[in-house]
Design a protein around this motif. Sequence first.
Motif, PDB file in Angstrom:
ATOM      1  N   THR A  28      -9.618   2.147  -5.127  1.00 16.39           N
ATOM      2  CA  THR A  28      -8.727   2.878  -4.222  1.00 16.39           C
ATOM      3  C   THR A  28      -9.295   4.236  -3.831  1.00 16.39           C
ATOM      4  N   TYR A  53      -9.348   0.194 -11.003  1.00 20.44           N
ATOM      5  CA  TYR A  53      -8.351   0.316  -9.928  1.00 20.44           C
ATOM      6  C   TYR A  53      -8.559   1.607  -9.144  1.00 20.44           C
ATOM      7  N   GLU A  72       0.843  -1.200   0.000  1.00 19.65           N
ATOM      8  CA  GLU A  72       0.000   0.000   0.000  1.00 19.65           C
ATOM      9  C   GLU A  72       0.876   1.246   0.000  1.00 19.65           C
TER      10      GLU A  72
END
Length: 247
Positions: A140, A136, A108
């Motif tokens: 996120t 993605y 991360e």
Amino acid sequence: AVPARSGAGPGRRPRQSRTRECRESRRLDAAMKWSLRGALFSVGAFVTAALGGTYLCCTCVLLYAVPVPAAGRWARRLIGAVQAAYLGHLAFTLEHVFGVRLVLSGVEPPPRSDDELAVVIVNHRTRLDWMFLWAYFVHTGTLAQLVTVLKAQLGRVPFFGFAMETFHYVFLARAWRDDSATLTRAATHFVDSGYPFRHVLVFPEGTDRSDANVARAHRYAATARLPRYEHVLHPRVKGVAQLLRVA
């Protein structure tokens, strides 16, 4: 007398032939179904960009003309929300209609302050791989903060080009004398103008990995005495280095 076997009598095709035709028919039906879904996805993306995206982007741009100190901040937040809604619904379609499965792995990223940029570097395997990156950024929670570096020709695409300009995407002319100033000006603007935390998406290869581009990259590697890559193209490092210096 020996009775005739089923499927082998006069005027009837063998069972294996009928089975093969059934399999081919099912494959054709499946291909047509996915082709129809792909056509509907393309039409939906164009219609939403042409109608909803354009009108909403015009509203965002008009906010800059409001004589209120906070109008620019409102416009920037609304632009991010419009981008997240538009690209997010396309990412939702890819995952939940087409069954695209996204696997995220790795470490991360460390937390960053609001005056820093995150430069996201990806390869460009196909002409449509950038669509799957939207998923993605959805997962996120950074889709509203996305800025993409693109070639200047894409900014002239009807409807989509106007929307990308409204989203503050960065367009490069592939001439370093001009692109160096463009990248510096854009990155400095994102940092100094109070923008929310931004993710700058850049494709260092500059183009997709087609057979012609792979052959061109191999010729360049042989001329410049560089390693020969099989899975990626040789990157254009000047632009990425410029972004990293400013960020």
